[in-house]
Every structure is written in structure tokens, then in C-alpha cells.
Design a protein around this motif. Structure first.
Motif, PDB file in Angstrom:
ATOM      1  N   GLY A  90       0.829  -1.203   0.000  1.00 35.05           N
ATOM      2  CA  GLY A  90       0.000   0.000   0.000  1.00 35.05           C
ATOM      3  C   GLY A  90       0.860   1.248   0.000  1.00 35.05           C
ATOM      4  O   GLY A  90       0.555   2.243  -0.664  1.00 35.05           O
ATOM      5  N   TYR A  91       1.946   1.199   0.739  1.00 39.18           N
ATOM      6  CA  TYR A  91       2.849   2.348   0.797  1.00 39.18           C
ATOM      7  C   TYR A  91       3.401   2.671  -0.595  1.00 39.18           C
ATOM      8  O   TYR A  91       3.485   3.828  -0.995  1.00 39.18           O
ATOM      9  N   TYR A 115      -1.162   8.960   7.154  1.00 36.98           N
ATOM     10  CA  TYR A 115      -0.378   7.773   7.534  1.00 36.98           C
ATOM     11  C   TYR A 115       1.092   8.176   7.609  1.00 36.98           C
ATOM     12  O   TYR A 115       1.640   8.763   6.683  1.00 36.98           O
ATOM     13  N   ASP A 187      -5.944   8.551  -0.262  1.00 38.02           N
ATOM     14  CA  ASP A 187      -5.745   7.251   0.375  1.00 38.02           C
ATOM     15  C   ASP A 187      -7.078   6.867   1.026  1.00 38.02           C
ATOM     16  O   ASP A 187      -7.514   7.500   1.990  1.00 38.02           O
ATOM     17  N   ALA A 209      -4.535   0.405   0.384  1.00 30.55           N
ATOM     18  CA  ALA A 209      -3.599  -0.598   0.897  1.00 30.55           C
ATOM     19  C   ALA A 209      -4.383  -1.906   0.972  1.00 30.55           C
ATOM     20  O   ALA A 209      -5.092  -2.165   1.938  1.00 30.55           O
ATOM     21  N   THR A 211      -3.328  -4.700   1.482  1.00 30.46           N
ATOM     22  CA  THR A 211      -2.809  -5.447   2.630  1.00 30.46           C
ATOM     23  C   THR A 211      -3.852  -5.552   3.740  1.00 30.46           C
ATOM     24  O   THR A 211      -3.885  -6.548   4.467  1.00 30.46           O
ATOM     25  N   LYS A 212      -4.692  -4.527   3.862  1.00 31.19           N
ATOM     26  CA  LYS A 212      -5.643  -4.466   4.959  1.00 31.19           C
ATOM     27  C   LYS A 212      -6.866  -5.326   4.628  1.00 31.19           C
ATOM     28  O   LYS A 212      -6.803  -6.532   4.723  1.00 31.19           O
ATOM     29  N   TRP A 341      -3.687  -3.770  10.024  1.00 28.17           N
ATOM     30  CA  TRP A 341      -5.066  -4.047  10.431  1.00 28.17           C
ATOM     31  C   TRP A 341      -5.797  -4.579   9.204  1.00 28.17           C
ATOM     32  O   TRP A 341      -5.195  -4.752   8.152  1.00 28.17           O
TER      33      TRP A 341
HETATM   34  C1  LIG Z   1      -1.252   0.381   6.037  1.00 35.27           C
HETATM   35  C2  LIG Z   1      -1.529   1.639   5.330  1.00 35.27           C
HETATM   36  C3  LIG Z   1      -0.799   2.014   4.210  1.00 35.27           C
HETATM   37  C4  LIG Z   1       0.381   1.222   3.716  1.00 35.27           C
HETATM   38  O1  LIG Z   1       0.043  -0.057   3.299  1.00 35.27           O
HETATM   39  P1  LIG Z   1       1.138  -1.246   3.344  1.00 35.27           P
HETATM   40  O2  LIG Z   1       0.510  -2.280   2.500  1.00 35.27           O
HETATM   41  O3  LIG Z   1       1.296  -1.608   4.780  1.00 35.27           O
HETATM   42  O4  LIG Z   1       2.400  -0.713   2.752  1.00 35.27           O
HETATM   43  C5  LIG Z   1      -1.134   3.187   3.577  1.00 35.27           C
HETATM   44  N1  LIG Z   1      -2.141   3.956   4.020  1.00 35.27           N
HETATM   45  C6  LIG Z   1      -2.875   3.621   5.084  1.00 35.27           C
HETATM   46  C7  LIG Z   1      -3.987   4.502   5.512  1.00 35.27           C
HETATM   47  C8  LIG Z   1      -2.585   2.467   5.783  1.00 35.27           C
HETATM   48  O5  LIG Z   1      -3.294   2.167   6.875  1.00 35.27           O
END
Ligand SMILES: *Cc1c(COP(=O)(O)O)cnc(C)c1O
Length: 396
Positions: A90-91, A115, A187, A209, A211-212, A341
Motif C-alpha cells: 500500500g505504501y 499515515y 488514500d 492498501a 494489505t488491509k 489491520w
Molecule cells: C497500512 C496503510 C498504508 C500502507 O500499506 P502497506 O501495504 O502496509 O504498505 C497506507 N495507508 C494507510 C492509511 C494504511 O493504513
């Protein structure tokens, strides 16, 4: 060019779209799910086709595989965008999207509640490349117009704010930015495209992201950038020159998670609201930061713009010594302490925005905690927190 992945144009409920989009069993011997394509080299059968490689749907692993295109197609439909590009985190979706629009001498407006790694990117690499950043109050709304300089290229939003959950007036900021031809990036990880669709409110680029909640099981890193027609070319060019490509396993896990996103989010939302309301009755609690609660200052905006809330919110406790807080947190049985998360599990972390805010002051005195409410039984979660408060009070 990888295969264009514009949404199908059909309108169907998002909860239905996430089940069907980016999936064609006829292409995979009838099996329901597309496999994880692993690969670098793509073979061209003739010299003519090799010479015309830019017109081939796939030409090299870094530019995408059928698995990447499947998830990008589904997210494009969900976001109502022109094109989605996946990134390995996400970053990196954040940094790639910003780098698509700024160069030496340019100026960026960044929300003060962003973030933290995004802030660090602006203060380090972007500064070194000659891009200046001004942080703005998340509650600025249309007042953003006064901060736009002749060299401002991007306004970056994150709503609600990371950790502190301020709601931004997206339409007012979009209006001011549009009037000065400034690109708007957002974001949108907290709500995700099921509960808020930035592009339909005039935002140019929506960042998630994955990932969440999209991955949803805390087992992969993945990011997505969805751009509108005006900006898709720039975002694709930036991702191509930066060379970022997610792994096939991670992309597959993103697709796998997406199929159950609606049902998981619904549960996260309901349980989080129940825990937040219960916390509101506790004498140890000073304030809850959750825009879906009517008492929250951002509630009217949330209600007007969003169709749901996720499972992440914060709480500010009345002042308590560190050892009491440690007694509370160290003994929790269902809540893990850890970053990230959006998975099935419940998490809790303390935070202190005083350390990094620059445009706005954080005045709360008591400890602040961010909670992610997982898929556990909500009664069990409340009992775990209740026992935590008993330890906090006993250790004062
Ligand atoms: C976690 C997060 C990111 C980054 O995502 P990663 O997959 O951990 O690199 C970016 N923006 C927000 C709001 C996040 O919570």
C-alpha cells in the motif's frame, strides 16, 4: 501495455461485482478461480509478433500477468475508474501515485493526519528531489484554496485520518483543486471502495492498501492505485518506470480476499460500532474517534458521503500512568498488539500524534489507543477489554 482492464460497463451491486469481476471460468478449463500465474518471460511465436510486442496483452512478467489483470479489472469496476495498477504494498501505491504527478520545483499539499510513512516520504525523498510539501488541517475543507500555489500539482487526502479519524470534506477540496487544475489523490484504505468511491466524488486517483481488508487475513502485502481517464496514463507510466510489480502469490491472495470482502466488512463494521458504543459508557474513556458514531464531529460528512464504516477506530483514555496502561494491554487475550489491520484478528496499539503533527496541534492528554475489531464474537472482545480496564484500575 498490459491488457486494458476497464470495468465491464455493466452496473451491478458492488457486493455482486466483487464475486464475478475479473473471473472467467471458460478461460481456465471451467475452474471457478484463475490460477496464480508465475512468470517472467513471455514467448512470442513469430518475429512479427515479437516486433509488435507493445500490442500483445502480456509481454513480460513485470508489466503484469493474467492474475494481476484479473484483480486490476475487479478493482477498476468496483472503483468506477479507468485503470487500476497494483503495487507490492500500500505504501508503494502512495509513493508511485505521488511520483506520477510531481517533479523538481513542484509543490504538494498533504493532510496533517496522514499515515506516517507517507509523511516521511514527503519529508525525505520528495524533499531531496526538490518537491516541497505543505501540511494542511484535515478539517480545512474549501479553505484549501488559500494554500494552493502556482506550482502546486497535487492535493493529497486521507479520510478519515490515520489514527485520529478526522473526516475530510472531499467535495469541497475537490472543487477548490479542480478550479486550479490541481490533481487530487486520496488514500481510501479505511473505507475501501465498497463504502466510499473517491472517483465518483471527483477525486482523480484512489489509493488502497489492499494489505488491509482486501487481502483480509494478515498474510500478504499488496497495494492498488485506481485512476480516472484524465490520470491513468500518468499513473501507468510512473509504475512502469519505477518497475514495481506485486508477487503472483500476493496478487492471488488479493483476489481470494476480494471475493469475501463485503461479508467480512459488514461484520467488522457492526462489531466495531458495538465495541465503540460500549467504550463510550466506560468511566476510563475520555473520547471515541469513530465517524460513524453520531457524537463524532465528522459524523455528518461520513453520513453524507459514505455507505459504511470499517472496523478501525480510536479511543482516548483519561490520563493514566504508563504502568497501568501496560497492565491493561499486556494482559489482553484476544487483542494482539501490532501494526497493520484489516485481517480477521483484533488488534490494539497505543499512539501519540503529538510527535509528528505540524499543521495542527494534538491536545488530548490521556493515552490514545487504536483498535481494530476483528471477526471474533463481540461479547468476547468486550469481556477482554473489560478485564483490561480492571487491570488498568488496579495498577493505578
Ligand atoms: C497500512 C496503510 C498504508 C500502507 O500499506 P502497506 O501495504 O502496509 O504498505 C497506507 N495507508 C494507510 C492509511 C494504511 O493504513
Amino acid at each position: 501495455m498490459t491488457k486494458p482492464n476497464k470495468g465491464t460497463g455493466k452496473t451491478r451491486h458492488p457486493a455482486t461485482a466483487i464475486l464475478h469481476s475479473g473471473r472467467n471460468p471458460a478461460d481456465q478449463h471451467g475452474f471457478v478461480n484463475a490460477p496464480a500465474y508465475r512468470g517472467s518471460t513471455v514467448l512470442f511465436p513469430t518475429l512479427d509478433e515479437l516486433d509488435a510486442y507493445e500490442r500483445q496483452p502480456f509481454r513480460y512478467g513485470r508489466y503484469g500477468t493474467p492474475t494481476t489483470v484479473a484483480l486490476e479489472t475487479a478493482l477498476t469496476e468496483l472503483e468506477g475508474g479507468e485503470r487500476t495498477l497494483l503495487t507490492p504494498s500500500g505504501y508503494q501505491a502512495v509513493t508511485t501515485a505521488i511520483l506520477a504527478f510531481v517533479g523538481a520545483g513542484d509543490h504538494l499539499l498533504m493532510v496533517d493526519s496522514v499515515y506516517q510513512p507517507t509523511r516521511k516520504f514527503c519529508d525525505t525523498l520528495l524533499a531531496r528531489l526538490g518537491v516541497t510539501t505543505t501540511y494542511y488541517d484535515p478539517l480545512i475543507g474549501g479553505g484549501i484554496a488559500e494554500l494552493i500555489q502556482p506550482n502546486t500539482r497535487v492535493v493529497f487526502l486521507e479520510s478519515p485520518g490515520s489514527l485520529t479519524f478526522e473526516m475530510q470534506d472531499v467535495p469541497a477540496i475537490v472543487k477548490a483543486a479542480r478550479a486550479r487544475d490541481v490533481t487530487v489523490l486520496m488514500d481510501n484504505t479505511w473505507a475501501g471502495p465498497l463504502y466510499f468511491r473517491p472517483l465518483s466524488h471527483g477525486v482523480d486517483v484512489s489509493i488502497t492498501a489492499c494489505t488491509k481488508y482486501v487481502v483480509g487475513h494478515a498474510d500478504a502485502m499488496l497495494g492498488a492505485i485506481t485512476a480516472n481517464a484524465r490520470t491513468a496514463g500518468a499513473v501507468e507510466a510512473a509504475r512502469t518506470v519505477l518497475g514495481s510489480c506485486p508477487g503472483s502469490e500476493e496478487t492471488y491472495l488479493g483476489l481470494r480476499g476480494l471475493r469475501t470482502l463485503a461479508v467480512r466488512l459488514d461484520r467488522h463494521q457492526r462489531s466495531a460500532l458495538e465495541v465503540a458504543r460500549w467504550l463510550g459508557t466506560r468511566p476510563e474513556v475520555e473520547r471515541i474517534l469513530h465517524p460513524a458514531l453520531p457524537s463524532d464531529p465528522g459524523h455528518a460528512l461520513w453520513k453524507a458521503l459514505y455507505t459504511g464504516a470499517s472496523g478501525l477506530f480510536s479511543v482516548i483514555l483519561k490520563p493514566a500512568p504508563r504502568k497501568a496502561l501496560a497492565a491493561m494491554l499486556d494482559g489482553l487475550e484476544l487483542f494482539g498488539m501490532g501494526y497493520s489491520w484489516g485481517g480477521y484478528e483484533s488488534l490494539i496499539v497505543p499512539f501519540n500524534p503529538k510527535r509528528y503533527r505540524t499543521a495542527t496541534a494534538w491536545t488530548a492528554e490521556g493515552p490514545a489507543l487504536r483498535l481494530h475489531i476483528g471477526l471474533d464474537d463481540v461479547g468476547d472482545l468486550i469481556a477482554d477489554l473489560e478485564a483490561g480496564f480492571a487491570r488498568l484500575n488496579a495498577a493505578r
